[in-house]
Design a protein around this motif. Structure first.
Motif, short mmCIF file in Angstrom:
data_model
loop_
_atom_site.label_atom_id
_atom_site.label_comp_id
_atom_site.label_asym_id
_atom_site.label_seq_id
_atom_site.Cartn_x
_atom_site.Cartn_y
_atom_site.Cartn_z
N ARG A 241 43.28 46.87 38.11
CA ARG A 241 42.82 45.57 37.65
C ARG A 241 41.31 45.64 37.37
O ARG A 241 40.63 46.60 37.76
CB ARG A 241 43.12 44.48 38.68
CG ARG A 241 42.22 44.55 39.88
CD ARG A 241 42.47 43.41 40.86
NE ARG A 241 41.49 43.45 41.94
CZ ARG A 241 41.58 42.76 43.07
NH1 ARG A 241 42.62 41.99 43.29
NH2 ARG A 241 40.63 42.85 43.99
N TRP A 242 40.82 44.61 36.70
CA TRP A 242 39.39 44.51 36.41
C TRP A 242 38.70 43.66 37.46
O TRP A 242 39.26 42.66 37.91
CB TRP A 242 39.16 43.86 35.04
CG TRP A 242 39.50 44.75 33.89
CD1 TRP A 242 40.58 44.65 33.07
CD2 TRP A 242 38.75 45.88 33.43
NE1 TRP A 242 40.55 45.65 32.12
CE2 TRP A 242 39.43 46.42 32.33
CE3 TRP A 242 37.57 46.51 33.86
CZ2 TRP A 242 38.98 47.54 31.64
CZ3 TRP A 242 37.12 47.62 33.17
CH2 TRP A 242 37.81 48.13 32.08
N HIS A 243 37.48 44.04 37.79
CA HIS A 243 36.64 43.17 38.61
C HIS A 243 35.31 43.02 37.88
O HIS A 243 34.60 44.00 37.66
CB HIS A 243 36.41 43.77 40.00
CG HIS A 243 35.31 43.10 40.75
ND1 HIS A 243 35.45 41.83 41.28
CD2 HIS A 243 34.03 43.48 41.01
CE1 HIS A 243 34.30 41.49 41.86
NE2 HIS A 243 33.43 42.47 41.70
N GLN A 244 34.99 41.79 37.50
CA GLN A 244 33.72 41.56 36.80
C GLN A 244 32.62 41.28 37.82
O GLN A 244 32.81 40.49 38.74
CB GLN A 244 33.86 40.36 35.85
CG GLN A 244 32.57 40.08 35.11
CD GLN A 244 32.72 39.01 34.04
OE1 GLN A 244 33.72 38.26 34.03
NE2 GLN A 244 31.77 38.93 33.15
N HIS A 245 31.48 41.96 37.65
CA HIS A 245 30.36 41.71 38.57
C HIS A 245 29.74 40.34 38.28
O HIS A 245 29.38 40.06 37.13
CB HIS A 245 29.28 42.78 38.40
CG HIS A 245 29.68 44.09 38.99
ND1 HIS A 245 28.78 44.97 39.54
CD2 HIS A 245 30.90 44.68 39.14
CE1 HIS A 245 29.42 46.03 39.99
NE2 HIS A 245 30.71 45.88 39.76
N PHE A 258 31.75 45.78 34.68
CA PHE A 258 33.13 45.60 35.13
C PHE A 258 33.55 46.85 35.90
O PHE A 258 33.24 47.96 35.48
CB PHE A 258 34.09 45.47 33.94
CG PHE A 258 34.18 44.08 33.37
CD1 PHE A 258 35.23 43.24 33.74
CD2 PHE A 258 33.24 43.62 32.45
CE1 PHE A 258 35.32 41.96 33.20
CE2 PHE A 258 33.34 42.35 31.92
CZ PHE A 258 34.37 41.51 32.30
N ASP A 259 34.25 46.66 37.00
CA ASP A 259 34.84 47.80 37.71
C ASP A 259 36.32 47.86 37.39
O ASP A 259 36.98 46.81 37.27
CB ASP A 259 34.74 47.62 39.24
CG ASP A 259 33.30 47.67 39.72
OD1 ASP A 259 32.45 48.23 39.00
OD2 ASP A 259 33.05 47.12 40.81
N GLU A 261 39.52 48.62 39.30
CA GLU A 261 39.90 48.74 40.71
C GLU A 261 41.35 49.19 40.82
O GLU A 261 42.18 48.88 39.96
CB GLU A 261 39.76 47.39 41.42
CG GLU A 261 38.31 46.94 41.55
CD GLU A 261 38.18 45.68 42.40
OE1 GLU A 261 37.09 45.45 42.93
OE2 GLU A 261 39.18 44.92 42.53
N TRP A 268 42.17 46.68 47.46
CA TRP A 268 41.70 46.92 46.10
C TRP A 268 40.27 47.47 46.16
O TRP A 268 39.42 46.89 46.84
CB TRP A 268 41.68 45.62 45.30
CG TRP A 268 43.04 45.14 44.89
CD1 TRP A 268 43.83 44.25 45.57
CD2 TRP A 268 43.78 45.51 43.72
NE1 TRP A 268 45.02 44.06 44.90
CE2 TRP A 268 45.00 44.82 43.75
CE3 TRP A 268 43.52 46.37 42.64
CZ2 TRP A 268 45.98 44.95 42.75
CZ3 TRP A 268 44.49 46.49 41.65
CH2 TRP A 268 45.69 45.80 41.71
N GLU A 270 37.05 49.90 43.91
CA GLU A 270 36.55 50.44 42.63
C GLU A 270 36.82 51.93 42.48
O GLU A 270 36.58 52.71 43.39
CB GLU A 270 35.03 50.21 42.60
CG GLU A 270 34.34 50.89 41.45
CD GLU A 270 32.81 50.88 41.58
OE1 GLU A 270 32.26 50.16 42.44
OE2 GLU A 270 32.17 51.63 40.80
#
Ligand code: GAP
Length: 442
Positions: A241-245, A258-259, A261, A268, A270
């Motif tokens: 999935r994406w993780h936006q900072h 964006f990481d 993950e 979850w 990075e």
């Protein structure tokens, strides 16, 4: 809820089968430093080769680089690492353990693991103090401040300081990229989760130089391509999935980040970062080195400092990810089968050649086939024990194909080829065997 049992089983399998060993184990090990054994080195090399192929060989707009680990110390002043590559550290005066002050909620009190550090009655935490994560050493025989150099904490800076060298020695024009795979070192306060967070690790980094104003568009393209690459090495899409900072999380150099993950047994986390680094890095190196790093764009007759879109993945972390993703336990005929279902392109051993029995001329035929296949891809020869046991050993090593020489091979030249995942078997003529396997491991 963290599945610690699964990680324990994986760590034990990695040691038993020669994927990963603790560094300097005979001396009691060195904290969070790991060595790759015969299967692990092949697996990690395959991950890196797949990355290099996708980023360098398959594209016309990216060049490769292999910069040195030791760099001029001014590099790290310019990059911001001397001043800012720090974590807040707290010590417990009672148990002498150290923790990241901003991650206490993720840590366990060593005296009372059901509590976080600081929550147990005997905990005595110090005030947080900033701790720089760079490893220092000395260049030359004299250990003095003027001789201090650092082990690089990221490979990216080696690319920025070589950006003009690559531009001047290749036929590239902006937009173009430079890719590099190499070691990085961080004196992490709380390393852990096996090879997930270590003090010595490898990065696979690519810096893409673009015209200011086109950076947002390139950033989106690179996000899409990088996620597709993780799918291409067999990672389950639903576990990515994406993780936006958010504004509070962005690194000092980043305009956007964006990481990617992955859902590990411990949650979850990075595995790769995609960053829009703006013109921060080239701007700082221009300032600190006094060398002009602007680009003259002949098409638009403009001079500018390029913006950089970075993709940064950990080779060890991706290797852990493919191990976790591949690990399965299944009940087969009343027994537990442990299998590593790697994507065939990254499997350490592509095929095993097994004579059904050690007589009737089968070993001689099998050895000949093995030596022939070995010229083309990694193979393993095994003639010891019952055939079922040999299949299980190959399942644990993640070998996608087992080729068995039996009585029919001697008559008609065909072998049994067993598929690791489906456990189905087909007969393939020995003359077609290498083509059959090659088609399936690309
Ligand atoms: N140049 C940008 C940079 O280094 P980062 O998010 O600090 O960014 C990028 O690191 C990647 O490097 C991470 O996504 C992770 O895969 C890997 N990495 C970072 N620290 C690591 C560590 N201590 N152990 C293993 N891998 C690490």
């Amino acid at each position: 809820m963290a599945d610690t049992t699964l990680m324990e089983k994986l760590v034990s399998l990695c040691k038993r089968r020669g994927f990963v060993f603790q560094s300097s184990e005979i001396y009691g090990g060195l904290g969070s430093v790991w060595d790759y054994g015969p299967l692990g080195v092949e697996l990690k090399k395959n991950v890196k080769d797949r990355w290099w192929r996708a980023m360098v060989h398959a594209r016309d707009d990216i060049e490769g680089l292999d910069a040195a680990i030791l760099m001029h110390p001014r590099t790290w002043e310019a990059s911001g690492h001397v001043a800012g590559f720090t974590d807040p550290l707290v010590d417990c005066k009672t148990c002498k353990a150290r923790f990241r002050a901003d991650k206490l909620q993720d840590a366990q009190c060593p005296q009372k693991p059901s509590k976080h550090p600081g929550e147990h009655s005997t905990c005595a935490l110090t005030e947080p103090r900033m701790f720089n994560l760079m490893f220092k050493t000395f260049m030359g025989p004299v250990e003095e401040q003027a001789a201090v150099v650092y082990l690089r904490p990221e490979t990216a800076q080696g690319i920025y300081v070589n950006y003009q060298n690559v531009l001047n020695s290749s036929r590239q024009r902006i937009p173009f990229g430079i890719a590099q795979i190499g070691k990085a070192f961080r004196n992490e306060i709380t390393p852990g989760n096996f090879i997930f967070r270590t003090r010595e690790f490898e990065q696979m980094e690519m810096q893409f130089f673009v015209k200011p104003g086109s950076d947002d568009e390139w950033f989106e393209r690179w996000r899409e391509w990088r996620m597709a690459w993780h799918h291409s090495i067999g990672l389950t899409p639903a576990r990515l999935r994406w993780h936006q900072h958010g504004p509070g999380e962005l690194a000092h150099y980043a305009k956007a980040a964006f990481d990617i993950e992955y859902e590990f047994p411990f949650g979850w986390n990075e595995i790769e970062g995609i960053h829009n680094r703006s013109d921060f890095d080239l701007g700082r190196h221009q300032e600190y080195s006094g060398k002009k790093l602007e680009y003259f764009d002949q098409a638009s007759n403009e001079r500018y400092l390029p913006f950089i879109v970075e993709t940064s993945a950990g080779a060890d972390r991706v290797t852990l990810t493919v191990l976790v993703n591949a690990y399965r336990e299944e009940e087969v005929e009343g027994e537990t089968r442990v299998v590593l279902s790697f994507h065939p392109s990254i499997a350490p051993i592509k095929a095993a050649v097994l004579p059904l029995v050690k007589k009737d001329g089968m070993p001689e035929v099998a050895e000949r086939i093995y030596h022939d296949l070995k010229q083309q891809f990694t193979c393993f020869y095994d003639d010891s024990g019952a055939i079922g046991r040999r299949y299980r050993r190959m399942d644990e090593a993640g070998t996608p194909f087992c080729c068995t020489v039996d009585g029919d091979t001697l008559k008609d030249g065909t072998l049994t080829v067993r598929d690791r995942d489906a456990m189905s078997q087909v007969r393939v003529h020995q003359d077609q065997l290498s083509a059959y396997i090659r088609e399936r491991i690309a």
